[in-house]
Design an enzyme around this catalytic site. Structure first.
Site, mmCIF file in Angstrom:
data_model
loop_
_atom_site.group_PDB
_atom_site.id
_atom_site.type_symbol
_atom_site.label_atom_id
_atom_site.label_comp_id
_atom_site.label_asym_id
_atom_site.label_seq_id
_atom_site.Cartn_x
_atom_site.Cartn_y
_atom_site.Cartn_z
ATOM 1 N N HIS A 189 0.801 -1.228 0.000
ATOM 2 C CA HIS A 189 0.000 0.000 0.000
ATOM 3 C C HIS A 189 0.840 1.288 0.000
ATOM 4 C CE1 HIS A 189 -3.452 -2.499 1.274
ATOM 5 N NE2 HIS A 189 -2.638 -3.035 2.152
HETATM 6 C C1 BDR Z 1 -2.770 0.547 5.528
HETATM 7 O O1 BDR Z 1 -2.887 -0.055 6.810
HETATM 8 C C2 BDR Z 1 -1.651 -0.534 7.255
HETATM 9 O O2 BDR Z 1 -1.791 -1.829 7.720
HETATM 10 C C3 BDR Z 1 -0.691 -0.428 6.091
HETATM 11 O O3 BDR Z 1 0.593 -0.072 6.554
HETATM 12 C C4 BDR Z 1 -1.289 0.647 5.223
HETATM 13 O O4 BDR Z 1 -0.835 1.926 5.593
HETATM 14 C C5 BDR Z 1 -3.569 -0.290 4.526
HETATM 15 O O5 BDR Z 1 -4.913 -0.346 4.896
#
Ligand code: BDR
Ligand code: CA
Length: 313
Positions: free
Chosen positions: A243
């Site tokens: 992400h």
């Molecule tokens: C986001 O949530 C976290 O677990 C990850 O680092 C990312 O920023 C994705 O939903």
């Protein structure tokens, strides 16, 4: 062109870690003024420690790391050890950092930096819950107009939720903070799950990191090996989204992304849909546009960029 000055606000997290490495491997495009840690994937002492581990891995112990808010504005902290492991950076064994945290609070650093630097020259890159940014905006509203842009990972519309059926993790953890940021009037670019779920790891993509033959390359491959298992089980997919690096990739190659400038608001009341980002993607209301909400990514080019830049470390 001069490198764009950024503050990375983060809760590492394996994907946050890859985002930090991407930034530190891209000196021509971005200058990291500092890293501000926030509670999110794991509690604050771990995110503040992990940020320093990652800077040291990149050979950049000089990047200042500040600890920020240890809990959301109005709620109890929700963490994601089920995704990231107990340390937040589970996977390969990592040495403890030797660099110290900066003595200043992250929120003070954000405020002072925006006041000191020329207006419109500092970009905020939030990769976790928006608590530090919202606190800074509440405490010092004068800094809002000085922000060049906020490029954040958070939210979801077509993909709906990953932590609840309706909400994405970063927004869900601190919906009031997200609400403050989205209503701030600052220029905002959002990388929601709609984008990140279009760029999944595959065996060749992970092997490209391992094949770099460097310590950062090996770590990224091993973090990904760990991180993937959760999404593979959950979605039955071949790989996992990385992400947070989408935020940094946008600063380097905005042409890899497509989206719409629309109205995005956050649900802060309903227990059922708390933290949901209600994106007027089809422009069916006359609510004013406040965010460039991304929807498409060139996944092949994104992973090539990651490998190329991590190879430089
Ligand atoms: C986001 O949530 C976290 O677990 C990850 O680092 C990312 O920023 C994705 O939903
Ligand atoms: Ca994160």
């Amino acid at each position: 062109m001069a490198a764009r000055k950024i503050i990375i606000d983060t809760d590492p997290g394996q994907d946050d870690a890859v985002a930090i490495l991407l930034a530190l491997g891209s000196l021509e495009e971005v200058e990291v003024l500092g890293i501000t840690a926030v509670a999110g994937n794991v509690p604050l002492p771990l995110t503040a420690k992990n940020a320093r581990i990652v800077c040291e891995l990149a050979g950049r112990p000089d990047v200042p790391v500040y600890a920020g808010c240890d809990a959301p504005l109005m709620r109890k902290l929700v963490t994601a050890e089920h995704v990231h492991g107990k340390t937040g950076l589970d996977g390969p064994a990592m040495p403890d950092p030797v660099t110290e945290l900066q003595p200043e609070h992250a929120v003070d650093f954000i405020i002072e930096t925006l006041r000191q630097e020329a207006a419109g020259t500092v970009t905020l890159c939030p990769l976790g819950p928006l608590t530090n940014i919202a606190t800074a905006f509440q405490r010092a509203p004068d800094i809002i107009e000085k922000v060049q842009e906020i490029v954040l990972m958070g939210g979801a519309y077509f993909e709906v939720g990953n932590i609840t059926p309706a909400a994405e993790f970063n927004i869900y953890v601190d919906p009031e903070a997200a609400d403050i940021v989205l209503k701030s009037g600052a220029r905002i670019v959002m990388m929601p799950l709609d984008v990140t779920h279009r760029a999944l790891t595959t065996a060749p993509r992970v092997e490209a990191f391992r094949a770099l033959g460097t310590e950062p390359g090996r770590m990224v491959a091993e973090w990904t090996d760990f991180f993937e298992r959760f999404d593979k089980e959950k979605y039955g997919s071949q790989g996992a989204p990385l992400h947070d690096p989408c935020v940094i990739a946008y600063l380097i190659r905005p042409d890899l992304f497509e989206g719409r400038f629309i109205n995005v608001e956050v649900e802060t009341q309903s227990p059922l849909t708390l933290g949901m980002t209600v994106a007027d993607y089809w422009r069916v209301t006359d609510r004013p546009a406040n965010a460039l909400f991304m929807q498409q990514i060139d996944a092949e080019a994104f992973f090539a960029l990651l490998a190329e830049r991590i190879a430089r470390l």
